[in-house]
Design a protein around this motif. Structure first.
Motif, PDB file in Angstrom:
ATOM      1  N   ILE A 185       0.840  -1.194   0.000  1.00 32.50           N
ATOM      2  CA  ILE A 185       0.000   0.000   0.000  1.00 32.50           C
ATOM      3  C   ILE A 185       0.879   1.249   0.000  1.00 32.50           C
ATOM      4  O   ILE A 185       0.642   2.188  -0.767  1.00 32.50           O
ATOM      5  CB  ILE A 185      -0.961   0.008   1.212  1.00 32.50           C
ATOM      6  N   ALA A 186       1.896   1.264   0.854  1.00 35.51           N
ATOM      7  CA  ALA A 186       2.780   2.433   0.947  1.00 35.51           C
ATOM      8  C   ALA A 186       3.450   2.733  -0.392  1.00 35.51           C
ATOM      9  O   ALA A 186       3.418   3.872  -0.873  1.00 35.51           O
ATOM     10  CB  ALA A 186       3.831   2.224   2.036  1.00 35.51           C
ATOM     11  N   VAL A 187       4.032   1.724  -1.011  1.00 37.38           N
ATOM     12  CA  VAL A 187       4.740   1.916  -2.277  1.00 37.38           C
ATOM     13  C   VAL A 187       3.779   2.375  -3.377  1.00 37.38           C
ATOM     14  O   VAL A 187       4.068   3.312  -4.121  1.00 37.38           O
ATOM     15  CB  VAL A 187       5.471   0.618  -2.692  1.00 37.38           C
ATOM     16  N   GLU A 188       2.603   1.742  -3.455  1.00 38.62           N
ATOM     17  CA  GLU A 188       1.639   2.067  -4.508  1.00 38.62           C
ATOM     18  C   GLU A 188       1.039   3.456  -4.357  1.00 38.62           C
ATOM     19  O   GLU A 188       0.555   4.028  -5.318  1.00 38.62           O
ATOM     20  CB  GLU A 188       0.524   1.017  -4.551  1.00 38.62           C
ATOM     21  N   VAL A 228       9.261   3.221   5.446  1.00 42.49           N
ATOM     22  CA  VAL A 228      10.161   4.255   5.962  1.00 42.49           C
ATOM     23  C   VAL A 228       9.662   5.656   5.631  1.00 42.49           C
ATOM     24  O   VAL A 228      10.168   6.635   6.167  1.00 42.49           O
ATOM     25  CB  VAL A 228      11.618   4.058   5.462  1.00 42.49           C
ATOM     26  N   GLU A 229       8.678   5.736   4.732  1.00 45.69           N
ATOM     27  CA  GLU A 229       8.056   7.014   4.396  1.00 45.69           C
ATOM     28  C   GLU A 229       6.569   6.781   4.158  1.00 45.69           C
ATOM     29  O   GLU A 229       6.187   6.009   3.277  1.00 45.69           O
ATOM     30  CB  GLU A 229       8.701   7.613   3.147  1.00 45.69           C
ATOM     31  N   CYS A 268      10.728   0.314  14.952  1.00 49.74           N
ATOM     32  CA  CYS A 268      10.121   0.668  13.663  1.00 49.74           C
ATOM     33  C   CYS A 268       9.290   1.931  13.837  1.00 49.74           C
ATOM     34  O   CYS A 268       8.355   1.951  14.645  1.00 49.74           O
ATOM     35  CB  CYS A 268       9.256  -0.486  13.172  1.00 49.74           C
ATOM     36  N   ASP A 269       9.604   2.963  13.086  1.00 54.00           N
ATOM     37  CA  ASP A 269       8.883   4.231  13.211  1.00 54.00           C
ATOM     38  C   ASP A 269       7.427   4.108  12.782  1.00 54.00           C
ATOM     39  O   ASP A 269       6.544   4.715  13.375  1.00 54.00           O
ATOM     40  CB  ASP A 269       9.593   5.314  12.389  1.00 54.00           C
ATOM     41  N   VAL A 270       7.161   3.315  11.730  1.00 50.28           N
ATOM     42  CA  VAL A 270       5.795   3.190  11.202  1.00 50.28           C
ATOM     43  C   VAL A 270       5.311   1.752  11.419  1.00 50.28           C
ATOM     44  O   VAL A 270       5.475   0.891  10.557  1.00 50.28           O
ATOM     45  CB  VAL A 270       5.721   3.567   9.704  1.00 50.28           C
TER      46      VAL A 270
END
Length: 184
Positions: free
Chosen positions: A79-82, A128-129, A143-145
């Motif tokens: 989901i994050a990458v997309e 990471v973002e 892990c930040d997220v």
């Protein structure tokens, strides 16, 4: 009856995700990530965990089906990458118990777990973002997220595995997702 489809991204716990959903009273089945999006008939979708992005099939297209989506581990990373975020290698690989702090107690997926919960997670790769439009809803020392949500888009993710017995209150995550699907 609410119907939630689990998309198999080849994770070792995919069958447990289906069982957890069945145990909270929904109609569910596991389908291949190669299933054409037009063949998905569901009130919600779970993108399972899995080993890597190379075997996600049609999963990116399921994000546009106008039903809530819960990504678990690799599913959240997809989901994050997309949606324009980024995934990278974690500093803490392998499966382990992790204490997670809920940073958004209003979040419909993980807010009820506030202020903290203990989970079973793998951090070989992690978000990471966070993509634009998403908020980080949980964090940990490793892990930040640990979780993220875009409630407007109906997209949710957790880095941990709510389907395994090692995760405290994992069933509650699935119950919360079912409630999201029923109110969509």
């Amino acid at each position: 009856m609410t119907r939630i489809v689990v998309i198999d991204l080849h994770g070792q716990f995919t069958h447990l995700e289906r069982r957890a959903l069945r145990d909270v009273g929904v109609d569910t089945e596991i389908v291949s990530a190669d299933t054409p999006p037009a063949e998905i008939d569901a009130d919600g979708i779970v993108l399972s965990g899995g080993p890597d992005m190379d075997r996600v099939g049609n999963a990116p297209d399921y994000l546009d089906l106008d039903v809530p989506v819960l990504g678990i581990c690799l599913g959240m990373q997809l989901i994050a990458v997309e949606r324009g975020g980024a995934v990278g290698g974690g500093d803490y690989g392998g499966y382990a118990d992790v204490d997670v702090e809920i940073v958004d107690d209003e979040d419909p997926l993980v807010g009820s777990l506030a202020p903290k919960t203990r989970v079973w997670a793998s951090h070989a790769d992690e978000v990471v973002e966070v993509p634009e439009g998403f908020v980080r809803t949980a964090t940990s020392d490793v892990c930040d997220v640990e979780a993220m949500s875009n409630t407007e888009a109906g997209l949710y993710g957790v880095q941990w595995h709510p389907e395994v017995a090692h995760t405290e209150r994992g069933e509650e995550v699935f119950e919360n997702f079912v409630a999201i699907c029923e109110s969509a």
